[in-house]
Design a protein around this motif. Structure first.
Motif, PDB file in Angstrom:
ATOM      1  N   GLU A   9      -0.389  -7.826  13.084  1.00 50.49           N
ATOM      2  CA  GLU A   9      -1.168  -7.178  12.107  1.00 50.49           C
ATOM      3  C   GLU A   9      -0.602  -6.997  10.567  1.00 50.49           C
ATOM      4  N   LYS A  10       0.940  -6.615  10.698  1.00 45.56           N
ATOM      5  CA  LYS A  10       1.380  -6.659   9.412  1.00 45.56           C
ATOM      6  C   LYS A  10       1.581  -7.913   8.812  1.00 45.56           C
ATOM      7  N   MET A  11       1.828  -9.206   9.519  1.00 53.71           N
ATOM      8  CA  MET A  11       1.698 -10.455   8.943  1.00 53.71           C
ATOM      9  C   MET A  11       0.289 -10.808   8.250  1.00 53.71           C
ATOM     10  N   GLN A  12      -0.838 -10.281   9.012  1.00 53.88           N
ATOM     11  CA  GLN A  12      -2.043 -10.274   8.115  1.00 53.88           C
ATOM     12  C   GLN A  12      -2.045  -9.593   6.787  1.00 53.88           C
ATOM     13  N   ARG A  13      -1.865  -8.389   6.745  1.00 53.85           N
ATOM     14  CA  ARG A  13      -1.580  -7.737   5.571  1.00 53.85           C
ATOM     15  C   ARG A  13      -0.743  -8.329   4.583  1.00 53.85           C
ATOM     16  N   VAL A  14       0.360  -8.937   4.884  1.00 55.34           N
ATOM     17  CA  VAL A  14       1.398  -9.394   3.898  1.00 55.34           C
ATOM     18  C   VAL A  14       0.598 -10.630   3.306  1.00 55.34           C
ATOM     19  N   GLY A  15      -0.138 -11.507   4.065  1.00 57.36           N
ATOM     20  CA  GLY A  15      -0.974 -12.559   3.865  1.00 57.36           C
ATOM     21  C   GLY A  15      -1.771 -12.176   2.575  1.00 57.36           C
ATOM     22  N   VAL A  16      -2.374 -11.077   2.609  1.00 58.70           N
ATOM     23  CA  VAL A  16      -3.186 -10.496   1.644  1.00 58.70           C
ATOM     24  C   VAL A  16      -2.647 -10.355   0.297  1.00 58.70           C
ATOM     25  N   GLU A  17      -1.418  -9.320   0.690  1.00 53.63           N
ATOM     26  CA  GLU A  17      -0.668  -9.114  -0.419  1.00 53.63           C
ATOM     27  C   GLU A  17       0.279 -10.034  -1.220  1.00 53.63           C
ATOM     28  N   ALA A  18       0.623 -11.072  -0.545  1.00 51.72           N
ATOM     29  CA  ALA A  18       1.381 -12.000  -1.020  1.00 51.72           C
ATOM     30  C   ALA A  18       0.661 -12.674  -2.096  1.00 51.72           C
ATOM     31  N   GLN A  19      -0.532 -13.114  -1.507  1.00 53.00           N
ATOM     32  CA  GLN A  19      -1.547 -14.067  -2.319  1.00 53.00           C
ATOM     33  C   GLN A  19      -1.773 -13.154  -3.887  1.00 53.00           C
ATOM     34  N   ILE A  20      -2.213 -11.987  -3.608  1.00 55.50           N
ATOM     35  CA  ILE A  20      -2.410 -11.063  -4.792  1.00 55.50           C
ATOM     36  C   ILE A  20      -1.125 -10.868  -5.682  1.00 55.50           C
ATOM     37  N   ILE A  21      -0.147 -10.600  -5.231  1.00 61.01           N
ATOM     38  CA  ILE A  21       1.176 -10.856  -5.770  1.00 61.01           C
ATOM     39  C   ILE A  21       1.485 -12.157  -6.655  1.00 61.01           C
TER      40      ILE A  21
END
Length: 690
Positions: A359-371
């Motif tokens: 689940e952390k990896m799913q969140r980081v996928g979103v966060e990384a694209q935004i950044i």
């Protein structure tokens, strides 16, 4: 006549990482003790081995300096009664100083006469004062402690002997059941007990018993021995400073030797071999002139070269067992696919209050694209970033990382390349852990840097969302280090980083689907921003930025973190400018008055201007406002400084706080325009101008 002081605390073997900090702590506390007790000395040296901490002080005074102190008492009108006799207050005062009323004099202080006495305190003998070294020894602090026997007292390890000599005289004190004396112990296996007739015999007599108490000398011996081995064999050996210090603190009498292992193990990635040798066995790896790893290692024995062959065989046996495991794990891991490993992460908990690593990896996928989109990654980089976020934690469930946790990320890169992932993706997997220490190496690739920021930011946002914020020195999940890492990466990459805007976008995306992302992110009181600001302060302090400049920059009305880095450097460069003080004073006056604006949304009406100074300042302000968003920090600073003559003329010709409400508000609104641009740069009103 001055004498030399020696004291040594003999212990059971301390952990290597504790030895040097404890030695330095003992030296500093001894120095402070001698200073506080007015005992002058020439120099102080600290010594240490795994079994002892020692201090040697040269030319220490035999007694304290005599002290003469003028002490102020009650006012004269209180010290004397109506008949001119000494009052009880005066008598009590002198009695408390060990004097009589005959010692009283009067001195005037700010128009009032007070009682004064001069107190003479003869210095104590050094031997009496030095009995207080007991408190110095027992005051040392350690990361872990233990107690022994029937005592409640705790220390890093049990104390077995204490040497305390001033010249040839024993300083008498006792810690628990250990009485000070002049007897120490030599090397545990090669030496015997040793008695010092005089403090000056310490190093030489211990050396005769196979103890090199001077850690600097011991380290030099180790380095020399290793370099001699390297030269004899035409090898290249890097003397890693941390490993050298650790090995140095494991031995009292070092002897370096060479061990070997089968060449077949070189098929295992060299990071695994080096980790097995360095982290687990404290061995130095060996390379040829081209930097290629060779099937040899160098270790250091705590003893001499007698029967060194047996020691070599024993060390080889231990290492080979580890390498056998590593070879097996490496072979087994290659039977796993990345997808299988990622799927296993669904059942691996990141934290019970937050959810799984998957689940952390799913969140980081979103966060990384935004950044990534914010910092301007290319289409290809964004695609590589997306793939990296889908798999970047997969190596956590491999056998190799299970056995060697310090290789997480490193093995991820190796295995990703073996399974055909793009080099950029594999590199990002390794780099996302960086920096692994406060001042550690930073990610080099853009994809790796964004992934590192996203992974760290997710940890901070998640732990704050569930109320698990660091408090005091308690930071079990290293959130301070991770946040400081974000700051350093952004500064290094010179990326725009409007944190609050990014945070809002991240929270909207994550909170839209808790089933996928496992958590709701909330930070209504902006605690994460405050936490980031604290790490910014740490970063600026490390660059020797002045405290008031740091406060001004951190409290700027500016979202973009990189602008803050630029502003701090810029202000530091201009602090000594001739026009800095008058310019900041003029802008501060503007900022303070602008706080009185009641309706910031109202428009400025030039028709209400009553003099040329108002018009000139307004026109200059409008021009600056049109350009401010597209100018550099340096250009905006220069433009604001250039307003100073206009601001000064404005205040010379204009009364801002007039009775006419419309004119007053119009003038305040004009000042608010300048204030907003100033505060977007920094809180200039908080700068100290002298």
């Amino acid at each position: 006549m001055a004498k030399n002081l020696l004291f040594e605390v003999g212990l059971e073997e301390m952990p290597a990482h504790v030895v040097v900090p404890s030695m330095k702590q003992l030296e500093e506390k001894t120095r402070q003790f001698l200073t506080d007790n007015h005992l002058n000395f020439e120099a102080i040296q600290a010594f240490s081995t795994p079994r002892r901490l020692a201090i040697y002080v040269t030319n220490l005074d035999e007694k304290q300096e005599d002290m003469e102190e003028e002490v102020k008492g009650p006012a004269k009108k209180i010290a004397l009664d109506a008949e001119g006799n000494w009052s009880k207050a005066a008598q009590g005062f002198v009695r408390g100083q060990g004097l009589t009323t005959e010692d009283i004099t009067f001195k005037e202080l700010k128009g009032v006469e007070y009682v004064y006495v001069t107190k003479h305190t003869p210095g104590k003998s050094a031997i009496d004062v030095l009995m207080g070294l007991k408190d110095v020894i027992t005051s040392l602090t350690f990361p872990v402690t233990m107690h022994w026997s029937k005592y409640d007292f705790e220390y890093i390890r049990p104390i077995h002997w204490i040497v305390a000599l001033l010249g040839d005289e024993i300083i008498p004190f006792e810690i628990l059941d250990v009485q000070t004396g002049r007897a120490s112990r030599g090397h545990r296996f090669l030496g015997e007990d040793v008695t010092f007739a005089h403090a000056d015999e310490y190093l030489e007599k211990l050396k005769a018993q196979c103890v090199l108490a001077d850690s600097t000398e011991r380290e030099a011996v180790i380095a020399t021995q290793i370099k001699e081995i390297a030269n004899q064999n035409n090898w290249t050996i890097e003397l890693d400073d941390e490993l050298l210090e650790e090995v140095n603190n494991l031995v009292e009498y070092p002897t370096a030797f060479v061990g070997n292992f089968d060449e077949k193990y070189l098929a295992v990635p060299e990071e695994v071999l080096v980790t097995s040798m360095k982290e687990h066995q404290r061995y130095f790896d060996v390379r040829n002139a081209e930097g290629q790893l060779l099937p040899h290692f160098i270790s250091v024995r705590n003893g001499d070269s007698v029967k060194i062959e047996n020691v070599i065989k024993g060390n080889e046996k231990v290492l080979i067992a580890r390498l056998e495991d590593a070879e097996f794990f490496y072979s087994e891991d290659q039977k796993l696919t990345i997808d299988q490993c990622v799927n296993k992460l669904k059942n691996v908990t990141f934290h019970e209050k937050i959810g799984s690593i998957y689940e952390k990896m799913q969140r980081v996928g979103v966060e990384a694209q935004i950044i990534g989109e914010n910092v301007g990654l290319t289409t290809e980089e964004l695609a590589d970033l997306q793939r990296a976020t889908e798999i970047y934690k997969f190596d956590l469930v491999t056998n190799m990382v299970g056995e060697f946790p310090e290789l997480q990320g490193i093995m991820g890169e190796k295995y990703a390349l073996l399974q055909g992932e793009k080099p950029a993706v594999a590199q990002a997997i390794r780099e996302h852990y960086m920096p692994i220490s406060s001042e550690g190496e930073l990610p080099q690739s853009n994809v790796g840097a964004v992934l590192a920021i996203a992974d760290k930011l997710d940890s901070v946002l998640s732990f704050f969302a569930v109320g698990m914020r660091p408090s005091g020195s308690n930071d079990p999940y290293a959130l301070r280090r991770q946040t400081y890492g974000i700051v350093r990466i952004v500064a290094d990459k010179q990326w725009r980083f409007p944190f609050l805007g990014l945070q809002r976008m991240i929270e909207e995306k994550i909170n839209a689907d808790q089933e996928v992302y496992g958590i709701q992110l909330t930070d209504e009181d902006k605690q994460v921003l405050d936490f980031l600001h604290a790490r910014l302060r740490q970063f600026f302090l490390g660059k020797n930025i002045r405290h008031d400049v740091i406060d001004a920059v951190i409290h700027a009305e500016q979202e973009d973190f990189y602008r803050l880095f630029e502003t701090a450097d810029m202000l530091k460069a201009h602090l000594e400018d001739e026009d800095f003080k008058p310019s900041m004073e003029a802008l501060t006056r503007v900022i303070n008055l602008a706080k009185k604006v009641e309706n910031e949304e109202a428009a400025i009406n030039p028709a209400l201007f009553e003099n040329d100074a108002e018009k000139a300042l307004y026109e200059a302000t409008v021009r600056l406002e049109e350009n401010v968003a597209n100018q550099t920090v340096e250009e905006n600073y220069a433009a604001l400084v250039a307003l100073r003559p206009l601001i000064e003329a404005y205040f010379d010709q204009t009364m801002v706080m007039v009775e006419d409400e419309a004119i007053r508000n119009n003038r305040l609104l004009q000042l608010r325009k300048i204030s907003k641009m100033s505060l977007a740069l920094a809180s200039l009103d908080t700068l100290i101008t002298k």
